[in-house]
Motif scaffolding. Structure first.
Motif: not given
Length: 588
Positions: A71-98
């Motif tokens: 693999t590339n010695a530079l490691g993963p490109t930071p902007r691509a890792v950031t994009a994946v992180r933002q994709l996962l951070e696009d999450s929301t906790l929703i409260s529900i009741s019975a």
């Protein structure tokens, strides 16, 4: 003196190795069933899949750097890792009741929470227009006549190149398979896929219905330029056959990489002769994202692309891998750094390894992301592999998968990371050449920041700043030879530049003894407690002049400096007090 002089770190390293082996044996005794199950699983897997270098990272206690994968010695490109992180951070906790989702029920009841994460819970879109467009633009930089169908219509994506290899081998016309006869060995997934599909092998490509080529060839580093590769295909591929050309590692060839591989015009030309050429690309190597798994295949026409898709597992590429590639493939700065750094880092590694093992053969193109090495001895190759595991820097041994016991493959990595592996190899080489028992003295009472480390160094990496007096060197040689117990201080070296600060005559003694590896004390030469000359001595020599004399090879006259060091108590002493006393006692 060859094989007699070492450094304190050797003892510590021996103890660490012994402790590691003892712990390993103890683990096997305490958990025999777990070890047995794991071994059975590995044996079963070895019978059904090819061995890959990436497996070795799971064999080390603490991973420092993985040299087993290309693999590339530079490691993963930071902007691509950031994009994946933002994709996962696009999450929301929703409260529900019975009682339902109304506000009153939520406020009155003990509500529960559920997570909404679209990227995780929804199927990815089947046809990703943005991804197809970006990859098509990247692959379509080569000028062509325009006869071929547009790239987006001919493009396939898979869960890494490995899935596409298996897919295309299954889709190809029935019959024999052939590999590139001009290389020592090549990536084995092609051979595995052909065997699994029930194809017999032939050593004559003209008899094959499918020919599998890897160019550049992993692991050997062989590369056939465009004209040579196209001429070979035209001369050997029969009408009705498929030719798979894996160009996954061609991206390292520089900004004009697209001029090196098989051209679109040639693909169209051969299609008209009923020879269908498929170009396969792995994105996980160039963008260092093997955990993501994504690859592409460029088919000769849309017909073959749809034919392969008809037997492909749906949604084989997950949304994380797609997101990563869409960002990575646009990072031009990352690719420029890759092209600039890889060549230099690879050259640096080969230079150091050749100093240590001048009889080894270092093979492969200078721009590739790995070095293919023939150690000439299966025992040496095995030893290098074991040392690499012990120091947390696994390399790929070629006896596994490729059946070449004297070969190893080492990925190009940053000099900082390579230094760890190189030091381990230096120590191992010193162990093999060391006779008797070695012990050491102690440091002077100086500020801890004065001394950076005590380690082994190759003699050719040291840069003297002073000339030596031949008579002094001769007298030192005679003095040491006449000692019943050999005692000699280590060399004092600037840690940043490797300029020799003290020990020029000792260094000459080492050189005359044909010692390639010597112990050295690496000091922070810029520290205020290190003095070029004793206080009160009239001298115009500065630290900058010392460094320039060493780095530029313009050595000063003998004894131009008398380096001193200040203790924590304020005493000024010759800097040689920092050097451990290397003591060689004759074994009983």
């Amino acid at each position: 003196l060859k094989g007699r002089i070492s450094a304190r770190i050797l003892q510590n390293y021996r103890q660490m190795r012994l402790a590691a082996r003892t712990l390993s044996r103890g683990f096997q005794v305490q958990q025999p069933r777990a070890v047995l199950v794991n071994q059975l699983r590995c044996n079963a897997q070895a019978r059904t899949s090819e061995v890959h270098g990436g497996d070795d990272v799971h064999k080390v206690g603490r991973l420092i750097c993985d040299f087993s994968v290309t693999t590339n010695a530079l490691g993963p490109t930071p902007r691509a890792v950031t994009a994946v992180r933002q994709l996962l951070e696009d999450s929301t906790l929703i409260s529900i009741s019975a009682r339902g989702g109304n506000v009153k029920a939520i406020l009155e009841d003990d509500s529960e929470q559920i997570l909404s994460s679209p990227a995780i819970e929804h199927y990815p879109i089947r046809y990703d227009d943005e991804l197809v467009g970006l990859v098509s633009k990247f692959l379509g930089q080569d000028a062509c006549s325009g006869k071929a169908a547009p790239i987006p219509e001919r493009l396939l994506f898979g869960n890494g190149a490995s899935e596409l290899i298996d897919l295309l081998v299954r889709a190809a016309p029935q019959g024999k398979y052939s590999l590139n006869p001009n290389v020592q060995v090549q990536y084995r997934e092609y051979e595995r896929a052909c065997r699994n599909s029930g194809r017999p092998w032939t050593d004559n490509p003209k008899d094959a219905s499918i020919i599998c080529l890897v160019n550049p060839t992993n692991p050997t580093g062989d590369f056939a330029p465009r004209a040579e590769m196209e001429a070979w295909i035209e001369a050997n591929a029969k009408p009705g056959s498929w030719v798979l050309v894996d160009e996954s590692m061609i991206f390292w060839a520089g900004p004009k990489w697209f001029e090196q591989g098989v051209s679109s015009d040639f693909v169209q030309k051969m299609y008209e002769k009923d020879v269908k050429i498929f170009l396969i690309y792995s994105w996980t190597k160039i963008f260092s994202c093997t955990g993501m798994r994504i690859g592409s295949a460029l088919c000769p026409t849309p017909t073959e692309a749809r034919q392969a898709e008809s037997i492909q597992v749906p949604w084989s590429v997950n949304v994380l891998a797609r997101t990563f590639l869409k960002e990575a493939i646009q990072d031009k700065e990352y690719l420029t750094r890759t092209w600039n750094q890889t060549v230099h880092w690879r050259s640096h590694m080969i230079e150091r390894l050749r100093q240590l093992h001048p009889k080894w053969d270092f093979l492969g193109q200078p721009w590739l992301s790995w070095v293919w090495i023939d150690t000439k001895d299966p025992l040496v190759a095995q030893q290098i592999y074991e040392v690499s595991l012990e120091c947390g820097c696994p390399v790929r041994r070629a006896v596994d998968g490729y059946g070449l016991p004297s070969f190893i493959r080492i990925a190009v990595r940053r000099p900082y990371d390579f230094a760890v592996l190189y030091q381990a190899l230096l120590r191992e080489e010193c162990f093999r050449n060391t006779a008797g028992q070695v012990s050491f003295g102690t440091y002077a009472d100086v500020q801890p920041s004065v001394v950076d480390s005590v380690d082994l160094v190759h003699i050719d990496d040291l840069k003297p700043h002073e000339q030596v007096v031949d008579l002094y060197a001769k007298n030192l040689q005679e003095y040491v030879n006449n000692l019943p117990t050999k005692i000699l201080p280590a060399i004092i070296v600037c840690s940043k530049t490797r300029v020799v600060i003290d020990g020029h005559h000792r260094l000459e003694l080492f050189r005359n003894a044909r010692m390639n590896i010597v112990p050295a004390v690496f000091v922070n030469y810029g520290h205020e407690d290190i003095l070029v000359n004793p206080p009160g001595v009239a001298s115009s020599v500065t630290k900058q002049m010392v460094i320039e004399a060493g780095t530029k090879g313009k050595q000063m006259p003998p004894k131009s400096t008398q380096h001193m060091v200040r203790s924590r108590g304020g005493d000024v002493m010759p800097i040689i007090v920092l050097a451990p006393q290397i003591v060689e006692r004759n074994p009983l």
